[in-house]
Design an enzyme around this catalytic site. Structure first.
Site, PDB file in Angstrom:
ATOM      1  N   ASP A 217      10.742  -4.158 -45.775  1.00 59.08           N
ATOM      2  CA  ASP A 217      10.870  -4.028 -47.234  1.00 59.08           C
ATOM      3  C   ASP A 217       9.839  -3.046 -47.786  1.00 59.08           C
ATOM      4  O   ASP A 217      10.143  -2.253 -48.688  1.00 59.08           O
ATOM      5  CB  ASP A 217      10.696  -5.396 -47.901  1.00 59.08           C
ATOM      6  CG  ASP A 217      11.917  -6.291 -47.721  1.00 59.08           C
ATOM      7  OD1 ASP A 217      12.951  -5.788 -47.231  1.00 59.08           O
ATOM      8  OD2 ASP A 217      11.825  -7.487 -48.062  1.00 59.08           O
ATOM      9  N   ASP A 243      19.210   0.634 -45.001  1.00 64.27           N
ATOM     10  CA  ASP A 243      18.303   1.777 -45.120  1.00 64.27           C
ATOM     11  C   ASP A 243      19.026   2.999 -45.652  1.00 64.27           C
ATOM     12  O   ASP A 243      18.640   4.136 -45.377  1.00 64.27           O
ATOM     13  CB  ASP A 243      17.659   2.089 -43.765  1.00 64.27           C
ATOM     14  CG  ASP A 243      18.689   2.448 -42.690  1.00 64.27           C
ATOM     15  OD1 ASP A 243      19.900   2.266 -42.949  1.00 64.27           O
ATOM     16  OD2 ASP A 243      18.292   2.909 -41.616  1.00 64.27           O
TER      17      ASP A 243
END
Length: 331
Positions: A217, A243
């Site tokens: 994160d 991503d």
């Protein structure tokens, strides 16, 4: 407007006016029942933050119940002029109110409008206005209806909208917001040329697997920050999920677009972790021009195809698939 609604509002207005004059001693069983119903009605409307209003025509004399005074931040039963109360509406709401009110008087049809006001006490509020037109011999003589405080409803709606349009991890636009914006840009056929960049982080899976989800994160947040620095004038920067990121950006020529892509590639190259658990993060980018006549899904597919071509060629780079655009190469 349905006759039943008009009858209900007229009865409500009369009842609220009677209530404002104070209680009357019952003279019969019917009047006692009426007073009980009137009291229940008054309490219900106050709990719902609903007030009754009327405006006679053409002199525009205004009558409000106490709740409407409270909504506008005015002392109950203080003198009213329409010009002074309309001035409390925000400019856009004032414009809309003028438009629908004029149409109602002209056509005899009622309306409902959500409007924003700056109350006399400085509070910014949303009210829902319901209006009915009364006519005599075809001539409008009165507007009347209800005004309700819907500030809480509007606030909740805005909070939900922001949540839906914002990615919780990075603070960028969400996929839903991106899809809506891409559709809007394609549909607008804007004169300024725009392009879609699809960005995929290389080595992100290794960061997630070896360093944990918190590090993953943090990596996504850092990527969001770096993309924002690389393209500060982007129309939109979004996280699509995992991503994957997307950018909608103006370009003047193919060279301009390539420079934009290269800036993002350069900015998205950094190290994550330390010592043995150190990973180099980079980015692969596929770009496509947003051209008139090409559907959003097809533009996305072109950018996605370019992205996979970059990954197949070794990652950490960008590619713009050739698209026929007679003016795209003109600087």
């Amino acid at each position: 407007m349905p006759n039943r609604l008009q009858s209900h509002c007229e009865t409500s207005l009369d009842a609220m006016k009677l209530a404002s004059d104070g209680p009357r001693p019952p003279t019969s069983e019917n009047s006692e029942q009426f007073n009980q119903l009137q009291n229940l009605f008054d309490k219900s409307f106050k709990a719902a933050r609903i007030g009754i209003w009327e405006c006679t025509l053409p002199d525009e004399t205004i009558t409000w119940t106490d709740t409407v005074y409270e909504l506008f931040g005015l002392e109950p039963r203080s003198p009213l002029t329409r010009a002074a109360t309309v001035a409390l509406y925000t400019p856009e709401s004032r414009r809309k109110l003028t438009e629908v009110r004029n149409a109602a008087i002209r056509d005899g049809e009622g309306f409902t409008l959500d409007a924003q006001i700056n109350s006399a006490t400085g509070d910014l509020r949303w009210i829902r206005i319901t209006a009915i037109v009364e006519r005599q011999d075809g001539i409008p003589v009165r507007l009347f209806g209800m005004k309700q405080d819907i500030t809480a409803e509007k606030t909740l709606f805005e909070q939900l909208r922001i949540l839906a349009e914002t990615d919780a991890v990075t603070g960028l636009a969400s996929r839903a917001k991106f899809e809506s914006m891409l559709d809007e840009v394609v549909a607008s056929g804007a004169s300024a040329r725009k392009a879609l960049l699809l960005i995929d982080l290389d080595s992100f899976k290794a960061v997630n697997d070896r360093l944990g989800h918190q590090a993953g994160d943090d990596c996504l947040r850092e990527a969001a920050r770096r993309i924002s620095q690389a393209v500060p004038n982007a129309t939109l920067i979004a996280r699509l999920g995992g991503d994957e990121f997307a950018v909608i950006h103006d370009y003047g020529s193919v060279n301009d677009l390539e420079h934009v892509c290269q800036r993002v590639v350069d900015k998205l190259e950094w190290w994550v972790g330390s010592s043995a658990n150190k990973f180099k993060v980079s980015a692969s980018i596929g770009a496509a021009m947003i051209l008139p006549g090409i559907a959003a899904k097809d533009i996305f597919a072109e950018a996605d195809k370019a992205l996979y071509a970059v990954k197949a060629a070794g990652k950490n780079g960008f590619r713009l698939l050739p698209i026929s655009d007679p003016i795209a190469d003109v600087a």
